[in-house]
Design a protein around this motif. Structure first.
Motif, PDB file in Angstrom:
ATOM      1  N   LYS A  97      55.302  35.184  36.465  1.00  0.00           N
ATOM      2  CA  LYS A  97      54.683  35.366  37.610  1.00  0.00           C
ATOM      3  C   LYS A  97      52.988  35.268  36.725  1.00  0.00           C
ATOM      4  O   LYS A  97      51.852  34.551  37.261  1.00  0.00           O
ATOM      5  N   THR A 145      39.612  41.672  38.118  1.00  0.00           N
ATOM      6  CA  THR A 145      40.929  41.971  38.914  1.00  0.00           C
ATOM      7  C   THR A 145      42.042  43.071  38.394  1.00  0.00           C
ATOM      8  O   THR A 145      41.694  42.113  37.244  1.00  0.00           O
ATOM      9  N   ASP A 146      42.884  43.785  39.239  1.00  0.00           N
ATOM     10  CA  ASP A 146      43.873  43.758  38.446  1.00  0.00           C
ATOM     11  C   ASP A 146      44.548  42.617  38.063  1.00  0.00           C
ATOM     12  O   ASP A 146      44.654  41.888  38.436  1.00  0.00           O
ATOM     13  N   SER A 147      46.002  43.282  37.546  1.00  0.00           N
ATOM     14  CA  SER A 147      46.631  42.461  37.137  1.00  0.00           C
ATOM     15  C   SER A 147      47.760  42.044  37.650  1.00  0.00           C
ATOM     16  O   SER A 147      48.635  41.817  37.096  1.00  0.00           O
ATOM     17  N   ASN A 148      47.547  42.426  38.717  1.00  0.00           N
ATOM     18  CA  ASN A 148      48.520  42.082  40.241  1.00  0.00           C
ATOM     19  C   ASN A 148      48.875  40.739  40.747  1.00  0.00           C
ATOM     20  O   ASN A 148      48.292  40.166  41.502  1.00  0.00           O
ATOM     21  N   ASP A 172      48.965  38.835  44.052  1.00  0.00           N
ATOM     22  CA  ASP A 172      48.445  39.541  45.127  1.00  0.00           C
ATOM     23  C   ASP A 172      47.561  40.303  44.251  1.00  0.00           C
ATOM     24  O   ASP A 172      47.455  41.473  44.988  1.00  0.00           O
ATOM     25  N   ALA A 173      46.421  39.471  43.178  1.00  0.00           N
ATOM     26  CA  ALA A 173      45.311  40.513  42.653  1.00  0.00           C
ATOM     27  C   ALA A 173      44.705  41.027  43.649  1.00  0.00           C
ATOM     28  O   ALA A 173      44.041  40.358  44.491  1.00  0.00           O
ATOM     29  N   ASN A 174      44.126  42.236  43.021  1.00  0.00           N
ATOM     30  CA  ASN A 174      43.203  42.775  43.914  1.00  0.00           C
ATOM     31  C   ASN A 174      41.752  42.742  42.972  1.00  0.00           C
ATOM     32  O   ASN A 174      41.843  43.770  41.460  1.00  0.00           O
ATOM     33  N   ASP A 229      41.768  39.017  34.996  1.00  0.00           N
ATOM     34  CA  ASP A 229      42.117  40.384  34.193  1.00  0.00           C
ATOM     35  C   ASP A 229      41.532  41.136  33.122  1.00  0.00           C
ATOM     36  O   ASP A 229      41.285  40.163  32.640  1.00  0.00           O
ATOM     37  N   THR A 271      43.729  35.058  37.245  1.00  0.00           N
ATOM     38  CA  THR A 271      44.879  35.487  38.300  1.00  0.00           C
ATOM     39  C   THR A 271      44.635  35.177  39.952  1.00  0.00           C
ATOM     40  O   THR A 271      43.364  34.466  40.039  1.00  0.00           O
TER      41      THR A 271
END
Ligand code: ADP
Ligand code: ASP
Ligand code: MG
Length: 242
Positions: free
Chosen positions: A63, A104-107, A110-112, A140, A146
């Protein structure tokens, strides 16, 4: 400073001729005395092409590396647009997500967005530069690149408009606003002059890709009104989402 944010999607920046049209919209606002922050997507189908190439290598990409790859299209657009503006006599500077920074976060995929920096952009605007920001990407807390999900440049634009307290946020695209149905499928679809966040969110959740659903959620939460309009129709009136 009277700041405005404009976002141009992939079809609006697909080639040099289209980038020249984008320049005319930006310069029009600069001539009115506005400070302009521009968010751009990758040119045309660049992101799809990168994903196709990835698939030739692996059906199950790491990812982190996926985001490292699919974020690159926007870097091409910001550099080209900044060069074009300079060619037209307007000073400009391009920034990638991490340079802003957009944290962002580490998603991955589809990071936020958690935080948006304003210092660099405000300093650039204060020295009369047009600021061009790569949409769709962030960084992140461990400095990994991200991405915000397909269509995520819309969300970048809203996050910046909120952070910079912009007086307006215009989303330029290839249709003249938000319609009751996809106007490229139903030519008789009715265009909305105005639409509520909730109605727009319902449409985005049902797959109307005109606006990214996260962008509508964020706009509602932060009370940022959005003007969706066409890059290619002169005096496009568009749709106000508020
Ligand atoms: P951009 O590259 O500018 O982000 P998108 O392709 O993501 O543009 O979104 C614009 C497209 O959304 C239009 O070309 C249109 O076909 C499609 N679309 C789907 N539903 C709607 C709708 N309800 N109103 C307007 N456009 C819609
Ligand atoms: N280039 C990205 C995509 O194709 C982001 C965007 O267009 O908003 O999904
Ligand atoms: Mg889009």
């Amino acid at each position: 400073m009277e700041i405005i944010v404009q976002k141009y999607g992939g079809s609006s920046v697909a080639d040099t001729e289209k980038l020249k049209i984008v320049c005319t919209h930006i310069i029009k606002e600069v001539k009115k005395g506005k400070k302009v922050v521009v968010v751009v997507s990758a040119q045309g189908k660049t992101t799809d092409k990168l994903i196709k190439e990835e698939q030739e290598i692996t059906k199950n990409p790491c990812k982190r590396e996926h985001d490292m790859l699919v974020s690159v299209g926007e870097q091409i657009t910001i550099a080209k647009l900044s060069m074009l503006l300079k060619e037209n006599g307007h000073d400009s500077i391009s920034y990638l997500g991490w340079q802003v920074p957009i944290i962002t976060d580490s998603n991955f995929g589809d990071a936020n967005i958690l935080e948006v920096g304003d210092e660099k952009i405000l300093n650039s605007l204060a020295s009369d530069k047009i600021v061009i920001v790569a949409g769709f990407q962030g960084i992140d807390k461990e400095y990994n690149i991200t991405t915000l999900g397909r269509g995520g440049s819309d969300t970048t634009a809203i996050a910046l408009a909120d952070r910079l307290k912009a007086e307006k946020c215009e989303i330029f695209t290839d249709v003249d606003g938000v319609y009751a149905e996809d106007p490229n499928i139903n030519k008789n679809a009715k265009k909305y002059d105005k639409i509520s966040y909730d109605k727009m969110l319902e449409m985005a959740n049902n797959g109307a890709k005109i606006l990214h659903n996260k962008c509508v959620k964020l706009a509602k939460e932060k009370n940022v009104s959005i003007i969706v309009k066409s890059t290619f129709i002169e005096e496009s009136t568009g749709t106000i989402v508020e």
